[in-house]
Design an enzyme around this catalytic site. Structure first.
Site, mmCIF file in Angstrom:
data_model
loop_
_atom_site.group_PDB
_atom_site.id
_atom_site.type_symbol
_atom_site.label_atom_id
_atom_site.label_comp_id
_atom_site.label_asym_id
_atom_site.label_seq_id
_atom_site.Cartn_x
_atom_site.Cartn_y
_atom_site.Cartn_z
ATOM 1 N N LYS A 178 -11.900 2.559 -28.887
ATOM 2 C CA LYS A 178 -12.176 1.147 -29.183
ATOM 3 C C LYS A 178 -11.795 0.287 -27.987
ATOM 4 C CE LYS A 178 -13.371 -1.507 -32.854
ATOM 5 N NZ LYS A 178 -14.575 -1.248 -33.663
ATOM 6 N N THR A 199 -13.415 4.368 -34.781
ATOM 7 C CA THR A 199 -12.945 3.316 -33.876
ATOM 8 C C THR A 199 -12.259 2.191 -34.643
ATOM 9 O OG1 THR A 199 -15.070 2.122 -33.877
ATOM 10 C CG2 THR A 199 -14.773 3.854 -32.234
ATOM 11 N N ASP A 200 -12.641 1.996 -35.896
ATOM 12 C CA ASP A 200 -11.947 1.005 -36.721
ATOM 13 C C ASP A 200 -10.491 1.434 -36.957
ATOM 14 O OD1 ASP A 200 -12.082 -1.443 -38.465
ATOM 15 O OD2 ASP A 200 -11.509 0.049 -39.985
ATOM 16 N N PHE A 257 -8.303 -14.801 14.014
ATOM 17 C CA PHE A 257 -9.195 -13.643 14.098
ATOM 18 C C PHE A 257 -9.848 -13.683 15.470
ATOM 19 C CE2 PHE A 257 -13.146 -11.280 12.635
ATOM 20 C CZ PHE A 257 -12.509 -10.046 12.602
ATOM 21 N N ARG A 304 -6.585 -20.677 11.609
ATOM 22 C CA ARG A 304 -7.590 -20.860 10.562
ATOM 23 C C ARG A 304 -6.932 -20.810 9.192
ATOM 24 N NH1 ARG A 304 -10.650 -15.066 9.417
ATOM 25 N NH2 ARG A 304 -8.750 -13.816 9.211
ATOM 26 N N VAL A 337 -7.111 -10.158 8.141
ATOM 27 C CA VAL A 337 -6.817 -9.838 6.740
ATOM 28 C C VAL A 337 -6.427 -8.365 6.617
ATOM 29 C CG1 VAL A 337 -7.735 -9.816 4.393
ATOM 30 C CG2 VAL A 337 -8.381 -11.642 5.946
ATOM 31 N N GLN A 338 -7.033 -7.509 7.457
ATOM 32 C CA GLN A 338 -6.686 -6.083 7.428
ATOM 33 C C GLN A 338 -5.196 -5.873 7.698
ATOM 34 O OE1 GLN A 338 -9.400 -7.350 8.776
ATOM 35 N NE2 GLN A 338 -11.168 -6.001 8.466
ATOM 36 N N ASN A 354 -12.195 -11.842 1.295
ATOM 37 C CA ASN A 354 -11.830 -13.020 2.075
ATOM 38 C C ASN A 354 -12.549 -14.243 1.522
ATOM 39 O OD1 ASN A 354 -10.825 -14.666 4.041
ATOM 40 N ND2 ASN A 354 -11.600 -13.472 5.762
ATOM 41 N N HIS A 405 -13.572 -17.718 2.300
ATOM 42 C CA HIS A 405 -13.694 -18.522 3.516
ATOM 43 C C HIS A 405 -13.566 -20.016 3.211
ATOM 44 C CE1 HIS A 405 -14.933 -15.043 5.849
ATOM 45 N NE2 HIS A 405 -15.774 -14.726 4.882
#
Length: 310
Positions: A12, A57-58, A168, A185, A236-237, A263, A265
């Protein structure tokens, strides 16, 4: 062409639950969405139309509510383990593996004046925090005569932003490159992260709420750096790698971390057609257009115990 039945499961999803805990006038609660999948014992439901081993599933849904009523738990990890172990014990001839995924909605207390005019946390009023949620993924499986449990927890849609201390530069140059170098930035991201707890940590029955807070605080600290000076991000890496390695170094109970960090921007708006220069007193732009898409992506499957997607 003939076929054969592969691995199968049933259960479920989308089971909503709020568990309220009253302690005098002060109330707490956990609100979550559950998915439970059961593996084992139902091949003949597919191959011979025999439903005798299917747990409805109930029934799975009702079990979530009944277990929440019968048990006290301080975290979704604790509740997930309770659910997983229950289904293995309740249906030993049928179920060999239980997969539990719980997503927790985040709430914070209202802070306002009390009846005496003092600023205080409200006893029973809350504000929903979003869009981020936390989650856990519990797998309990019979291996020989034992039950093996794994616990992974995480965060989704944790939005972070730095307005400086990010650049960057010196990235690959070719005929299609249009983006220029910058050493100052805005950098923003929406973090989806998931971390795995070691077997020894799980066996010790830890305070998962405290552990997860330490994990989250560490990730944010590595992204932001010291409050007064920050920390410079070359890319960012590099920031993502520092977040993952910092976490593994500072939280020994975690043995793997995966991060997904698109990212977000923030593009300076060109106001030159209005004969307005987009610069503040520092000489740098201060009006930006936030853009979720298109967003940068980089993928590395794994280094040591870290994997990531940017």
């Amino acid at each position: 062409m003939s076929g054969f039945l592969g691995t199968n499961c049933h259960g479920k999803g989308g089971v909503r639950l709020l568990k309220l805990h009253r302690q005098g006038d002060r109330h707490d609660f956990i609100q979550l969405t559950a998915q439970i999948l059961l593996t084992g014992g139902v091949d003949e439901a597919f191959t011979k139309a025999d439903n005798r081993n299917i747990v409805a599933t109930d029934t799975v849904k009702n079990t979530v509510y009944i277990l929440a009523r019968r048990h006290q738990f301080a975290s979704i990890e604790e509740f997930g383990i309770i659910i997983a172990k229950h289904f293995l014990a309740q249906y030993p001839a049928i179920v060999t593996k239980v997969d539990v995924q719980l997503v927790k909605d985040l709430w914070t207390r209202v802070v306002n004046k009390d009846s005496h005019g003092r600023i205080a946390q409200h006893n029973h009023a809350f504000i929903k925090v979003g869009p981020q949620t936390t989650h856990t993924h519990i797998v309990a499986e019979k291996v020989g005569g034992s039950v093996v449990v794994s616990v992974r927890s995480g965060i989704r849609s944790l939005i972070l932003l730095k307005t400086t201390q990010s650049g960057f530069e010196n990235f690959h140059r070719d005929e299609f490159r249009a983006l220029g170098d910058t050493n100052d930035r805005l950098v923003g991201t929406s973090v989806d992260g998931e971390w795995s707890f070691s077997a020894a940590t799980i066996a010790s029955r830890p305070d998962y709420e405290s552990l997860n807070k330490t994990v989250l605080d560490t990730l944010i600290d590595e992204f932001a750096g010291p409050a007064d000076k920050g920390v410079y991000s070359v890319s960012v890496q590099q920031t993502l790698y520092d977040m993952g390695t910092g976490l593994l170094a500072k939280v020994p109970g975690v043995d793997k971390i995966e991060l997904y960090m698109p990212n977000i921007h923030n593009i300076p708006v060109d106001l030159s057609k209005f004969r307005i220069e987009n610069k503040d007193h520092s000489g740098k732009p201060d009006i930006f257009l936030p853009m979720d898409d298109p967003h940068g992506l980089a993928i590395d499957q794994r280094i040591g115990a870290i994997s990531w997607i940017l």
